[in-house]
Design a protein around this motif. Sequence first.
Motif, PDB file in Angstrom:
ATOM      1  N   LEU A 156       0.821  -1.203   0.000  1.00  0.00           N
ATOM      2  CA  LEU A 156       0.000   0.000   0.000  1.00  0.00           C
ATOM      3  C   LEU A 156       0.862   1.264   0.000  1.00  0.00           C
ATOM      4  O   LEU A 156       0.600   2.218  -0.734  1.00  0.00           O
ATOM      5  N   GLU A 157       1.903   1.262   0.832  1.00  0.00           N
ATOM      6  CA  GLU A 157       2.813   2.412   0.885  1.00  0.00           C
ATOM      7  C   GLU A 157       3.456   2.653  -0.475  1.00  0.00           C
ATOM      8  O   GLU A 157       3.530   3.789  -0.956  1.00  0.00           O
ATOM      9  N   ASN A 158       3.895   1.570  -1.111  1.00  0.00           N
ATOM     10  CA  ASN A 158       4.559   1.692  -2.417  1.00  0.00           C
ATOM     11  C   ASN A 158       3.588   2.062  -3.525  1.00  0.00           C
ATOM     12  O   ASN A 158       4.011   2.487  -4.604  1.00  0.00           O
ATOM     13  N   SER A 159       2.292   1.898  -3.255  1.00  0.00           N
ATOM     14  CA  SER A 159       1.262   2.287  -4.232  1.00  0.00           C
ATOM     15  C   SER A 159       0.825   3.738  -4.053  1.00  0.00           C
ATOM     16  O   SER A 159      -0.077   4.206  -4.745  1.00  0.00           O
ATOM     17  N   GLY A 160       1.433   4.417  -3.087  1.00  0.00           N
ATOM     18  CA  GLY A 160       1.124   5.825  -2.881  1.00  0.00           C
ATOM     19  C   GLY A 160       0.177   6.112  -1.731  1.00  0.00           C
ATOM     20  O   GLY A 160      -0.186   7.260  -1.482  1.00  0.00           O
ATOM     21  N   ILE A 161      -0.257   5.059  -1.026  1.00  0.00           N
ATOM     22  CA  ILE A 161      -1.146   5.260   0.125  1.00  0.00           C
ATOM     23  C   ILE A 161      -0.273   5.380   1.370  1.00  0.00           C
ATOM     24  O   ILE A 161       0.211   4.389   1.912  1.00  0.00           O
ATOM     25  N   LYS A 162      -0.052   6.595   1.795  1.00  0.00           N
ATOM     26  CA  LYS A 162       0.818   6.846   2.941  1.00  0.00           C
ATOM     27  C   LYS A 162       0.015   6.693   4.230  1.00  0.00           C
ATOM     28  O   LYS A 162      -0.846   7.525   4.542  1.00  0.00           O
ATOM     29  N   MET A 163       0.279   5.625   4.947  1.00  0.00           N
ATOM     30  CA  MET A 163      -0.523   5.272   6.110  1.00  0.00           C
ATOM     31  C   MET A 163      -0.562   6.380   7.171  1.00  0.00           C
ATOM     32  O   MET A 163      -1.607   6.641   7.765  1.00  0.00           O
ATOM     33  N   LYS A 164       0.548   7.011   7.416  1.00  0.00           N
ATOM     34  CA  LYS A 164       0.579   8.025   8.480  1.00  0.00           C
ATOM     35  C   LYS A 164      -0.267   9.243   8.102  1.00  0.00           C
ATOM     36  O   LYS A 164      -0.829   9.900   8.969  1.00  0.00           O
ATOM     37  N   ARG A 165      -0.373   9.523   6.820  1.00  0.00           N
ATOM     38  CA  ARG A 165      -1.254  10.601   6.378  1.00  0.00           C
ATOM     39  C   ARG A 165      -2.704  10.133   6.382  1.00  0.00           C
ATOM     40  O   ARG A 165      -3.611  10.844   6.812  1.00  0.00           O
ATOM     41  N   PHE A 166      -2.924   8.914   5.873  1.00  0.00           N
ATOM     42  CA  PHE A 166      -4.271   8.337   5.796  1.00  0.00           C
ATOM     43  C   PHE A 166      -4.911   8.243   7.178  1.00  0.00           C
ATOM     44  O   PHE A 166      -6.113   8.451   7.339  1.00  0.00           O
ATOM     45  N   LEU A 167      -4.114   7.966   8.210  1.00  0.00           N
ATOM     46  CA  LEU A 167      -4.629   7.746   9.560  1.00  0.00           C
ATOM     47  C   LEU A 167      -4.474   8.962  10.466  1.00  0.00           C
ATOM     48  O   LEU A 167      -4.706   8.865  11.670  1.00  0.00           O
ATOM     49  N   LYS A 168      -4.120  10.088   9.902  1.00  0.00           N
ATOM     50  CA  LYS A 168      -3.885  11.278  10.724  1.00  0.00           C
ATOM     51  C   LYS A 168      -5.179  11.800  11.333  1.00  0.00           C
ATOM     52  O   LYS A 168      -6.198  11.907  10.658  1.00  0.00           O
ATOM     53  N   GLY A 169      -5.128  12.105  12.624  1.00  0.00           N
ATOM     54  CA  GLY A 169      -6.272  12.708  13.300  1.00  0.00           C
ATOM     55  C   GLY A 169      -6.137  14.218  13.324  1.00  0.00           C
ATOM     56  O   GLY A 169      -5.488  14.820  12.465  1.00  0.00           O
ATOM     57  N   PHE A 170      -6.743  14.854  14.336  1.00  0.00           N
ATOM     58  CA  PHE A 170      -6.634  16.303  14.470  1.00  0.00           C
ATOM     59  C   PHE A 170      -6.370  16.643  15.927  1.00  0.00           C
ATOM     60  O   PHE A 170      -6.555  15.818  16.819  1.00  0.00           O
ATOM     61  N   ASP A 171      -5.892  17.864  16.151  1.00  0.00           N
ATOM     62  CA  ASP A 171      -5.494  18.263  17.502  1.00  0.00           C
ATOM     63  C   ASP A 171      -6.682  18.543  18.407  1.00  0.00           C
ATOM     64  O   ASP A 171      -6.592  18.404  19.620  1.00  0.00           O
ATOM     65  N   SER A 172      -7.809  18.967  17.832  1.00  0.00           N
ATOM     66  CA  SER A 172      -8.993  19.265  18.628  1.00  0.00           C
ATOM     67  C   SER A 172     -10.230  19.037  17.781  1.00  0.00           C
ATOM     68  O   SER A 172     -10.167  19.064  16.549  1.00  0.00           O
ATOM     69  N   ALA A 173     -11.347  18.820  18.451  1.00  0.00           N
ATOM     70  CA  ALA A 173     -12.609  18.644  17.723  1.00  0.00           C
ATOM     71  C   ALA A 173     -12.938  19.888  16.915  1.00  0.00           C
ATOM     72  O   ALA A 173     -13.449  19.801  15.792  1.00  0.00           O
ATOM     73  N   GLU A 174     -12.638  21.051  17.474  1.00  0.00           N
ATOM     74  CA  GLU A 174     -12.901  22.305  16.775  1.00  0.00           C
ATOM     75  C   GLU A 174     -12.124  22.381  15.459  1.00  0.00           C
ATOM     76  O   GLU A 174     -12.655  22.803  14.435  1.00  0.00           O
ATOM     77  N   GLU A 175     -10.858  21.960  15.505  1.00  0.00           N
ATOM     78  CA  GLU A 175     -10.026  21.973  14.300  1.00  0.00           C
ATOM     79  C   GLU A 175     -10.628  21.068  13.226  1.00  0.00           C
ATOM     80  O   GLU A 175     -10.703  21.437  12.045  1.00  0.00           O
ATOM     81  N   GLY A 176     -11.066  19.871  13.637  1.00  0.00           N
ATOM     82  CA  GLY A 176     -11.657  18.941  12.684  1.00  0.00           C
ATOM     83  C   GLY A 176     -12.910  19.492  12.037  1.00  0.00           C
ATOM     84  O   GLY A 176     -13.099  19.389  10.819  1.00  0.00           O
TER      85      GLY A 176
END
Length: 202
Positions: free
Chosen positions: A124-144
């Motif tokens: 998946l990583e080699n196909s361009g799906i960067k897991m750390k970006r794909f699974l990134k959350g947010f710092d606060s509910a307000e930000e999201g």
Amino acid sequence: MMSEMMAFNEQFVQNKDYQSYVTDKYPDKKIAILTCMDTRLVELLPKALNLRNGDAKIIKNAGAVLTQPFGSAMRSLLIAIHDLDVQEVLVIGHHGCGMTNLDADQMIKKFLDNGISEEVLMTLENSGIKMKRFLKGFDSAEEGVMHSVNMIRKHPLVPAHIPVHGFIIDSTTGRLELLHDGYGSRDLKQEKGRVLPVVPFD
């Protein structure tokens, strides 16, 4: 669990309990809601907003966050606006959301613990799906919430007259907190006739 659900469903249909829920595909209140899949909101959110079956289009995902401008949640909103007569959009996040400070490394570890192979992850990583970006959350509910509000408001396929509001809901009491009043920003989508860019969440 499946057999219990099927048995209940059989009785539900036989007893015609569905009759009080019959409606059509057009939302009576002409609103679409993007909200979180959190189990605490399943019944609480509609009750807190005085919504009944047929009142609104409700789209759920993890955190009420749009990760890309042309993903499935955004597609659902566009269909709701252009085909189902939705006139307003509400983005509703909540405090205590699991997407707040989501740890991508821990999620990847859980994939491995649940039998997903290293080979699959590497493919998946080699196909361009960067897991750390794909699974990134947010710092606060307000930000999201504000991220999603801005992506919808600036989207090139969302008409300028559609207001997009942002809220936080208390997942215990149901109290709403207004973060962004969309009525005041409908004219901000276009700047001298130029469509503002849509920036993916990263």
